[in-house]
Design a protein around this motif. Structure first.
Motif, PDB file in Angstrom:
ATOM      1  N   LEU A 172      43.210  25.044  30.372  1.00  0.00           N
ATOM      2  CA  LEU A 172      44.027  25.680  31.459  1.00  0.00           C
ATOM      3  C   LEU A 172      43.373  25.105  32.674  1.00  0.00           C
ATOM      4  CD1 LEU A 172      44.774  29.244  30.872  1.00  0.00           C
ATOM      5  CD2 LEU A 172      46.108  27.394  30.630  1.00  0.00           C
ATOM      6  N   GLY A 173      42.555  24.064  32.578  1.00  0.00           N
ATOM      7  CA  GLY A 173      41.674  23.223  33.558  1.00  0.00           C
ATOM      8  C   GLY A 173      40.788  24.406  34.415  1.00  0.00           C
ATOM      9  N   CYS A 174      40.208  25.022  33.652  1.00  0.00           N
ATOM     10  CA  CYS A 174      38.914  26.038  34.229  1.00  0.00           C
ATOM     11  C   CYS A 174      37.576  25.386  34.061  1.00  0.00           C
ATOM     12  CB  CYS A 174      39.207  27.327  33.718  1.00  0.00           C
ATOM     13  SG  CYS A 174      40.634  28.348  34.153  1.00  0.00           S
ATOM     14  N   ALA A 175      36.858  25.288  35.245  1.00  0.00           N
ATOM     15  CA  ALA A 175      35.478  24.943  35.018  1.00  0.00           C
ATOM     16  C   ALA A 175      34.808  25.999  34.383  1.00  0.00           C
ATOM     17  CB  ALA A 175      34.817  24.701  36.396  1.00  0.00           C
ATOM     18  N   LEU A 405      53.741  23.615  53.501  1.00  0.00           N
ATOM     19  CA  LEU A 405      52.457  22.814  53.390  1.00  0.00           C
ATOM     20  C   LEU A 405      50.975  23.467  52.925  1.00  0.00           C
ATOM     21  CD1 LEU A 405      51.221  20.621  56.213  1.00  0.00           C
ATOM     22  CD2 LEU A 405      49.673  21.982  54.911  1.00  0.00           C
ATOM     23  N   ARG A 406      51.185  24.856  52.979  1.00  0.00           N
ATOM     24  CA  ARG A 406      50.163  25.745  52.469  1.00  0.00           C
ATOM     25  C   ARG A 406      50.130  25.984  50.953  1.00  0.00           C
ATOM     26  NH1 ARG A 406      47.705  31.574  54.198  1.00  0.00           N
ATOM     27  NH2 ARG A 406      45.691  31.510  53.223  1.00  0.00           N
ATOM     28  N   ALA A 407      51.273  26.046  50.454  1.00  0.00           N
ATOM     29  CA  ALA A 407      51.539  26.294  48.955  1.00  0.00           C
ATOM     30  C   ALA A 407      51.025  24.851  48.144  1.00  0.00           C
ATOM     31  CB  ALA A 407      53.128  26.300  48.830  1.00  0.00           C
ATOM     32  N   ARG A 408      51.773  23.693  48.968  1.00  0.00           N
ATOM     33  CA  ARG A 408      51.134  22.325  48.171  1.00  0.00           C
ATOM     34  C   ARG A 408      49.671  22.260  48.488  1.00  0.00           C
ATOM     35  NH1 ARG A 408      54.147  18.080  51.658  1.00  0.00           N
ATOM     36  NH2 ARG A 408      53.144  16.690  50.219  1.00  0.00           N
ATOM     37  N   TRP A 409      49.094  22.586  49.589  1.00  0.00           N
ATOM     38  CA  TRP A 409      47.533  22.352  49.688  1.00  0.00           C
ATOM     39  C   TRP A 409      46.779  23.080  48.713  1.00  0.00           C
ATOM     40  CZ3 TRP A 409      43.172  25.000  50.481  1.00  0.00           C
ATOM     41  CH2 TRP A 409      42.299  24.203  50.842  1.00  0.00           C
ATOM     42  N   ARG A 415      42.992  22.340  41.932  1.00  0.00           N
ATOM     43  CA  ARG A 415      42.885  21.489  40.800  1.00  0.00           C
ATOM     44  C   ARG A 415      41.573  20.466  41.090  1.00  0.00           C
ATOM     45  NH1 ARG A 415      48.408  18.358  40.405  1.00  0.00           N
ATOM     46  NH2 ARG A 415      47.097  17.320  38.731  1.00  0.00           N
ATOM     47  N   LEU A 416      41.500  20.181  42.456  1.00  0.00           N
ATOM     48  CA  LEU A 416      40.435  19.050  42.785  1.00  0.00           C
ATOM     49  C   LEU A 416      39.112  19.297  42.271  1.00  0.00           C
ATOM     50  CD1 LEU A 416      40.357  16.506  44.208  1.00  0.00           C
ATOM     51  CD2 LEU A 416      39.488  17.828  46.197  1.00  0.00           C
ATOM     52  N   PRO A 417      38.548  20.529  42.249  1.00  0.00           N
ATOM     53  CA  PRO A 417      37.018  20.883  41.786  1.00  0.00           C
ATOM     54  C   PRO A 417      36.996  20.207  40.292  1.00  0.00           C
ATOM     55  CG  PRO A 417      37.717  22.729  43.133  1.00  0.00           C
ATOM     56  CD  PRO A 417      38.868  21.608  42.814  1.00  0.00           C
ATOM     57  N   TYR A 418      37.770  20.676  39.692  1.00  0.00           N
ATOM     58  CA  TYR A 418      37.895  20.483  37.830  1.00  0.00           C
ATOM     59  C   TYR A 418      38.090  18.933  37.617  1.00  0.00           C
ATOM     60  CZ  TYR A 418      38.655  20.896  33.038  1.00  0.00           C
ATOM     61  OH  TYR A 418      38.493  20.668  31.631  1.00  0.00           O
ATOM     62  N   ALA A 419      39.133  18.519  38.834  1.00  0.00           N
ATOM     63  CA  ALA A 419      39.323  16.889  38.272  1.00  0.00           C
ATOM     64  C   ALA A 419      38.198  16.218  38.699  1.00  0.00           C
ATOM     65  CB  ALA A 419      40.804  16.713  39.410  1.00  0.00           C
ATOM     66  N   ALA A 433      41.994  10.910  42.074  1.00  0.00           N
ATOM     67  CA  ALA A 433      42.100   9.822  43.164  1.00  0.00           C
ATOM     68  C   ALA A 433      43.567  10.228  43.903  1.00  0.00           C
ATOM     69  CB  ALA A 433      42.152   8.264  42.868  1.00  0.00           C
ATOM     70  N   ALA A 434      44.392  10.502  43.095  1.00  0.00           N
ATOM     71  CA  ALA A 434      45.811  11.166  43.576  1.00  0.00           C
ATOM     72  C   ALA A 434      45.626  12.362  44.164  1.00  0.00           C
ATOM     73  CB  ALA A 434      46.974  11.049  42.653  1.00  0.00           C
ATOM     74  N   LEU A 435      44.741  13.230  43.705  1.00  0.00           N
ATOM     75  CA  LEU A 435      44.843  14.409  44.536  1.00  0.00           C
ATOM     76  C   LEU A 435      43.799  14.420  45.632  1.00  0.00           C
ATOM     77  CD1 LEU A 435      44.005  17.026  41.238  1.00  0.00           C
ATOM     78  CD2 LEU A 435      45.747  17.103  42.731  1.00  0.00           C
ATOM     79  N   THR A 436      42.722  13.757  45.680  1.00  0.00           N
ATOM     80  CA  THR A 436      42.020  13.524  46.832  1.00  0.00           C
ATOM     81  C   THR A 436      42.867  12.804  47.985  1.00  0.00           C
ATOM     82  OG1 THR A 436      40.148  13.139  45.643  1.00  0.00           O
ATOM     83  CG2 THR A 436      40.022  12.256  47.747  1.00  0.00           C
ATOM     84  N   ALA A 437      43.662  11.832  47.628  1.00  0.00           N
ATOM     85  CA  ALA A 437      44.753  11.186  48.781  1.00  0.00           C
ATOM     86  C   ALA A 437      45.813  12.275  49.285  1.00  0.00           C
ATOM     87  CB  ALA A 437      45.474  10.184  48.123  1.00  0.00           C
ATOM     88  N   GLU A 438      46.321  13.121  48.339  1.00  0.00           N
ATOM     89  CA  GLU A 438      47.340  14.198  48.452  1.00  0.00           C
ATOM     90  C   GLU A 438      46.747  15.041  49.579  1.00  0.00           C
ATOM     91  OE1 GLU A 438      50.198  17.429  46.685  1.00  0.00           O
ATOM     92  OE2 GLU A 438      48.675  16.413  45.226  1.00  0.00           O
ATOM     93  N   LEU A 439      45.559  15.534  49.154  1.00  0.00           N
ATOM     94  CA  LEU A 439      44.895  16.742  50.184  1.00  0.00           C
ATOM     95  C   LEU A 439      44.671  16.148  51.641  1.00  0.00           C
ATOM     96  CD1 LEU A 439      42.554  18.482  47.943  1.00  0.00           C
ATOM     97  CD2 LEU A 439      44.407  19.439  49.091  1.00  0.00           C
TER      98      LEU A 439
END
Length: 465
Positions: A172-175, A405-409, A415-419, A433-439
Motif C-alpha cells: 500500500l506504499g507504507c514505509a 488545494l489542500r486535498a491535492r497537496w 506519497r512523497l516520502p515513500y516515493a 520527480a513528478a510528485l516533487t514538481a507537483e508539490l
C-alpha cells in the motif's frame, strides 16, 4: 495453554490520511511472543478499511476475528487509543466482541489513555482495564493474571516488532516504521510529553546494532517479496548527528542497501562541524529525508514555547541538506494565540525566501493537547488554540478557500516520502520527480494566495514590497 490475546487498533473518526502500521501494537506483540505468549494476534481495523476503499479483495475484519476466535475465544482484548477520535470505534468493537465472547476481558492503552486517563475512564466501559505508559511489562503481567504499575523497559530490552501483515502495508506504499529511541529532551510548551513522568519522557537510545538487526530481518522479507526496503524512524528525536552516523556505519558494515528517513531536533544540526560533508555521507548510505521541527521564525514565539534555537543559523542547515540531496520536511505552527496578521505575513515571506514554505505551514495551527502548558490560553471546540477575532476570521476563510488545494497537496505529500525512498533505491524515479514538481507548484500557488489574502486583510498598513 497460554492466554489468547487480540491487540486491536480501532478506526479513527473522520479522515485519517497518514496511514501506517500500528507499530505500538506490533512492538507489544513482539515482546509478548518473546516472553512465551505465542497466542497473540495483531488486528488493524484501518488496514481492512484502506484495502476495501482501494477495491482489494480479502476477508473482512470480523471474518478474521471469527476465524481466529470462534474455536478458541480470546482471554484478553486490548485496544490502542491514540486520540479521542479512536474511542467511538473502540466502543463498537468492545460491544460486539463482548456479545460474541462474553468471558473476554478488555484493556485499553496508548497515548490517549496515558495523557487523559480520567476522560478515557469516563468514556469507556467501567470494567475496562486502563494502562498508562509503556505497556510491555504491564500487559505481560496482566496476561499472566498479575497486576501492577507499568514499568518502562530499557530500549535494549525491546523485542523485535511482530509484523504479521508487513507485506500488505508495504504494497500500500507504507514505509516500515521503526522506533530507535524513546522520550524527548525537549520541553516545548505545545507538547504533552514534558508533563509525563520522568521515566516516560527521558530520552534513551537503543543500541545501533540492535536497530540494524531489526532492519536486516525486515529488509530480507521485503526483498524476497520484490518490494523496496524503505524505512522511517518514528522517534521524536533520533539523537545527535553522531548517532545517526553510527547507524549508517552499521548498515554499511553489513552491506545493507536501504532507504530511511528520520526526525531530528534542529539543535542537533546547528553548529555541527563539516555538516555538508557529513550529511552527504549519510545520504550515500540511505538517508533520504529529514523532518525537523522549525515551528516558528519569531524568536519571541520560540522563547514562549521553550523551543530555543538560533534562527539565524537555519539557512546554513537548509543549505547543507540541499547540497547533500536530503529532502527537508519541516514542522511549522503559523497560527496560534500570539499570532497577528502582520506576523503571519512576515513569517510566510521568510519561509518562502528560505524555500521552506508549504501549504501545510499556511494552515498549520497549534493544537491544545491535554497536559501541554499552552492549554491555559483556551481552545476552540475543535481543539485548536484560540486566536484573536481578526486572525480567527482570516484563518477560517483561508482554510475554506484553499480546501481543494489542500486535498491535492495532502495526497501528494503523503506519497512523497515513500516515493523518495524508492527513488533512492532506483525504483520509480519518474514518479518521485513528478510528485516533487507537483508539490512545488502547489506550494507556490498557496503562497501567492496567502500573501494576496493577507495583504488584502491589511489594506491600511505599511506592509513593504
Amino acid at each position: 495453554m497460554t492466554p489468547k490475546l487480540l491487540l486491536i487498533r480501532p478506526l479513527c473518526a473522520g479522515d485519517e490520511p497518514d496511514f501506517a502500521e500500528p507499530l505500538g501494537l506490533e512492538r507489544l506483540a513482539g515482546y509478548l511472543r518473546a516472553a512465551g505468549m505465542d497466542a497473540v494476534e495483531v488486528l488493524d481495523r484501518r488496514l481492512y478499511q484502506r484495502e476495501r476503499r482501494l477495491g482489494l479483495g480479502g476477508p473482512s475484519f470480523w471474518q478474521d476475528v471469527a476465524a481466529l476466535c470462534d474455536g478458541e475465544p480470546p482471554d484478553l482484548v486490548c485496544l490502542s487509543l491514540m486520540t479521542e477520535a479512536d474511542v467511538a470505534d473502540a466502543l463498537r468493537v468492545m460491544s460486539r466482541m463482548h456479545a460474541r465472547y462474553p468471558q473476554a476481558r478488555f484493556q485499553a492503552g496508548g497515548v490517549y489513555v496515558t495523557t487523559q486517563p480520567e476522560r478515557a475512564a469516563a468514556l469507556l466501559p467501567r470494567d475496562t482495564i486502563l494502562q498508562r505508559g509503556e505497556g510491555e511489562a504491564a500487559l505481560l503481567a496482566l496476561a499472566k493474571g498479575a497486576s501492577g504499575p507499568s514499568v518502562p523497559l530499557g530500549p535494549d530490552d525491546w523485542a523485535v516488532a511482530h509484523r504479521p501483515q508487513l507485506l500488505r502495508y508495504a504494497r500500500l506504499g507504507c514505509a516500515v516504521n521503526l522506533q530507535t529511541s524513546r522520550g524527548c529532551p525537549g520541553s516545548c510548551t505545545f507538547c504533552a510529553t514534558p508533563s509525563l513522568p520522568g521515566e516516560l519522557r527521558r530520552w534513551t537510545a537503543r543500541r545501533e546494532s540492535l536497530v540494524v538487526d531489526e532492519i536486516q530481518g525486515v529488509a530480507r522479507r521485503l526483498e524476497e517479496a520484490g518490494l523496496p526496503p524503505v524505512f522511517n524512524f518514528v522517534d521524536d528525536h533520533v539523537g545527535p548527528l553522531a548517532r545517526l552516523e553510527h547507524l549508517a556505519d552499521e548498515l554499511d558494515a553489513r552491506d545493507l542497501r536501504v532507504a530511511f528517513s528520520c526526525e531530528m531536533r534542529l539543535a542537533a544540526l546547528i553548529g555541527q562541524p563539516r555538516l555538508r560533508e557529513r550529511l552527504a555521507r549519510l545520504r550515500a548510505r540511505g538517508l533520504t529525508r529529514l523532518f525537523v521541527g522549525v515551528e516558528s521564525l519569531n524568536p519571541r514565539t520560540l522563547a514562549r514555547w521553550r523551543k530555543p534555537y538560533d534562527v539565524a543559523a537555519l539557512p546554513e542547515v537548509v543549505g547543507a541538506l540541499r547540497a547533500a540531496g536530503i529532502s527537508l520536511q519541516t514542522g511549522y505552527i503559523l497560527w496560534h494565540a500570539g499570532q497577528t496578521l502582520e506576523g503571519a505575513l512576515g513569517e510566510a515571506r521568510a519561509l518562502h525566501d528560505l524555500g521552506l514554505y508549504t501549504h501545510q505551514a499556511s494552515v498549520s495551527r497549534l493544537i491544545v493537547f491535554a497536559g501541554c502548558a499552552e492549554a491555559h490560553d483556551g481552545a476552540t471546540a475543535e481543539g485548536y488554540q484560540a486566536m484573536g477575532p481578526a486572525e480567527e476570521d482570516f484563518y477560517q476563510r483561508f482554510v475554506a478557500r484553499t480546501a481543494g488545494l489542500r486535498a491535492r497537496w495532502t495526497q501528494a505529500a503523503l506519497r512523497l516520502p515513500y516515493a523518495a525512498g524508492c527513488a533512492a533505491l532506483g525504483v520509480g524515479e519518474a514518479d518521485h520527480a513528478a510528485l516533487t514538481a507537483e508539490l512545488a507548484g502547489l506550494n507556490e500557488a498557496s503562497y501567492r494566495l496567502l500573501e494576496e489574502a493577507l495583504r488584502a486583510a491589511l489594506p491600511h498598513r505599511s506592509l513593504g514590497a
